[in-house]
Design an enzyme around this catalytic site. Structure first.
Site, PDB file in Angstrom:
ATOM      1  N   PHE A  11      12.071  -5.119   3.080  1.00 38.80           N
ATOM      2  CA  PHE A  11      12.456  -5.194   1.665  1.00 38.80           C
ATOM      3  C   PHE A  11      12.595  -3.825   1.015  1.00 38.80           C
ATOM      4  O   PHE A  11      13.679  -3.424   0.579  1.00 38.80           O
ATOM      5  CB  PHE A  11      11.432  -6.064   0.932  1.00 38.80           C
ATOM      6  CG  PHE A  11      11.591  -6.105  -0.565  1.00 38.80           C
ATOM      7  CD1 PHE A  11      12.830  -6.323  -1.144  1.00 38.80           C
ATOM      8  CD2 PHE A  11      10.489  -5.926  -1.388  1.00 38.80           C
ATOM      9  CE1 PHE A  11      12.972  -6.366  -2.527  1.00 38.80           C
ATOM     10  CE2 PHE A  11      10.616  -5.977  -2.759  1.00 38.80           C
ATOM     11  CZ  PHE A  11      11.857  -6.200  -3.326  1.00 38.80           C
ATOM     12  N   ASP A  37      13.319  -0.192  13.081  1.00 37.67           N
ATOM     13  CA  ASP A  37      12.668  -1.450  12.701  1.00 37.67           C
ATOM     14  C   ASP A  37      12.484  -2.327  13.928  1.00 37.67           C
ATOM     15  O   ASP A  37      13.381  -2.424  14.776  1.00 37.67           O
ATOM     16  CB  ASP A  37      13.489  -2.194  11.653  1.00 37.67           C
ATOM     17  CG  ASP A  37      12.641  -3.154  10.831  1.00 37.67           C
ATOM     18  OD1 ASP A  37      12.461  -2.910   9.630  1.00 37.67           O
ATOM     19  OD2 ASP A  37      12.144  -4.157  11.394  1.00 37.67           O
ATOM     20  N   ASP A 126      -1.181  -0.689  -3.709  1.00 37.39           N
ATOM     21  CA  ASP A 126      -2.324  -0.630  -4.610  1.00 37.39           C
ATOM     22  C   ASP A 126      -3.497  -1.460  -4.119  1.00 37.39           C
ATOM     23  O   ASP A 126      -4.624  -1.305  -4.603  1.00 37.39           O
ATOM     24  CB  ASP A 126      -1.928  -1.051  -6.029  1.00 37.39           C
ATOM     25  CG  ASP A 126      -1.429  -2.491  -6.123  1.00 37.39           C
ATOM     26  OD1 ASP A 126      -1.249  -3.146  -5.071  1.00 37.39           O
ATOM     27  OD2 ASP A 126      -1.210  -2.962  -7.260  1.00 37.39           O
ATOM     28  N   GLU A 127      -3.275  -2.351  -3.123  1.00 36.07           N
ATOM     29  CA  GLU A 127      -4.380  -3.158  -2.601  1.00 36.07           C
ATOM     30  C   GLU A 127      -5.492  -2.312  -2.000  1.00 36.07           C
ATOM     31  O   GLU A 127      -6.607  -2.807  -1.824  1.00 36.07           O
ATOM     32  CB  GLU A 127      -3.871  -4.137  -1.545  1.00 36.07           C
ATOM     33  CG  GLU A 127      -3.160  -5.353  -2.111  1.00 36.07           C
ATOM     34  CD  GLU A 127      -1.653  -5.164  -2.132  1.00 36.07           C
ATOM     35  OE1 GLU A 127      -0.938  -6.175  -2.120  1.00 36.07           O
ATOM     36  OE2 GLU A 127      -1.195  -4.004  -2.174  1.00 36.07           O
ATOM     37  N   TYR A 149      -5.597  -6.660   5.722  1.00 40.34           N
ATOM     38  CA  TYR A 149      -4.364  -5.930   5.405  1.00 40.34           C
ATOM     39  C   TYR A 149      -4.666  -4.690   4.571  1.00 40.34           C
ATOM     40  O   TYR A 149      -4.238  -3.581   4.896  1.00 40.34           O
ATOM     41  CB  TYR A 149      -3.393  -6.830   4.642  1.00 40.34           C
ATOM     42  CG  TYR A 149      -2.335  -6.048   3.902  1.00 40.34           C
ATOM     43  CD1 TYR A 149      -1.296  -5.430   4.601  1.00 40.34           C
ATOM     44  CD2 TYR A 149      -2.382  -5.897   2.519  1.00 40.34           C
ATOM     45  CE1 TYR A 149      -0.330  -4.688   3.935  1.00 40.34           C
ATOM     46  CE2 TYR A 149      -1.425  -5.168   1.849  1.00 40.34           C
ATOM     47  CZ  TYR A 149      -0.398  -4.559   2.558  1.00 40.34           C
ATOM     48  OH  TYR A 149       0.541  -3.823   1.892  1.00 40.34           O
TER      49      TYR A 149
END
Length: 326
Positions: A11, A37, A126-127, A149
């Site tokens: 994305f 990729d 930001d996690e 994650y």
């Protein structure tokens, strides 16, 4: 100028590559882009202009050191987007997060060290700071990941820091908030809700007090990444936010209104490009003060545009929905 984008069929990576190939970044109108990729389920070559004369696509794994030794030399900069994300379905559970997000970052940075390639922007999230707390989280906030994650992304950030401080690799880190826009996989929150609503599904029930998130359009996110690539400090860490904080329930109500044409302006969130809306999750004053970053896509405009894109591109996302059911 040659730029390598890892995870460039995903994305954010594909949006960055498309924008560069379209001349959207001043000074890079003639840049040649290599996309690496592995094409796991979230990677899709339909996100890329595969016949573009300045695009080279390499189907491969960022953890493959032999492959990186072949493709990294000769590049002037790297944008590292390759990652297994929170919504991905890794074959080996948390092990796939660890493998790609930590080992992949190490393998890439080692290749860049050996071949003297940089700057490198590691696109993080930001996690790594943990759940939204009572105040905004700046770049010096402790890393408190609360999922495999998030832990793997935080570890990747620390690997980047170590390569900057120990080996002198010119690596910079961005930590962006939740991002939405065209070409996002249907298992992510915004396209999942939109494609379901467009298909006649009932809006999901959500607890309005849970899981507030900060939301930003992919165009703003990629402009921030490019600013850090071209103007950021070696070894620097930059938060990238928007100031638009919504619970899942409020976001769902907005999307439902946009999908059926009954949006009440009362449910629209504050949409301020200057970042003055209350409830900011990330303290991103560093990128704004040092690099002059500003959000150009206001939330109400950006989210309406995203809904319109999914409404007018069913041929892109309907096959993904069928794959998700299998």
């Amino acid at each position: 100028m040659r730029v390598l984008v890892t995870g460039g069929a995903g994305f954010i990576g594909s949006h960055y590559a498309r924008t560069m190939l379209a001349g959207g970044y001043p000074g890079y109108a003639d840049a040649r882009v290599t996309v690496l990729d592995r094409l796991t389920y979230a990677g899709d070559t339909r996100c890329l202009p595969m016949n573009h004369p300045r695009l080279r696509f390499v189907h491969g794994d960022v953890c493959d050191s032999a492959l990186l030794r072949r493709i990294v030399p000769g590049h002037d900069a790297v944008v590292h987007c390759a990652a297994e994300s929170q919504a991905d379905r890794p074959l080996n559970g948390a092990a796939e997060f660890i493998r790609t997000n930590i080992l992949g970052t190490h393998t890439l940075l080692e290749a860049c060290r050996v071949h003297g390639v940089g700057p490198v922007v590691v696109v993080s999230a930001d996690e790594v700071y943990g759940p939204i707390g009572p105040g905004p989280r700046g770049e010096d906030h402790p890393l408190l990941p609360d999922s495999p994650y998030a832990a793997s992304k935080a570890a990747g950030d620390l690997v980047a820091r170590a390569y900057a401080h120990t080996h002198g690799v010119d690596v910079r880190v961005t930590r962006g908030c939740d991002t939405y826009g065209p070409f996002q996989h249907v298992e992510r929150p915004v396209p999942a809700a939109v494609t379901g609503l467009l298909g006649g599904a009932r809006p999901p029930d959500c607890d309005d007090g849970r899981d507030p998130r900060e939301w930003m359009h992919v165009d703003d996110h990629c402009r921030a990444i490019h600013l850090v690539l071209t103007r950021g400090r070696a070894g620097g860490v930059y938060n990238v936010g928007s100031g638009t904080v919504l619970t899942r329930a409020r976001l769902t109500r907005i999307l439902a209104g946009l999908c059926d044409g009954s949006l009440d302006t009362a449910v629209r969130p504050p949409a301020d490009a200057r970042g003055e809306s209350p409830g900011r999750a990330l303290d991103d004053r560093r990128i704004r003060a040092e690099l002059g970053f500003r959000n150009l896509v206001l939330f109400d405009q950006g989210i309406a545009g995203a809904v319109h894109w999914y409404r007018t591109h069913p041929g892109w996302w309907e096959p993904l929905l069928r794959e998700s059911v299998l």
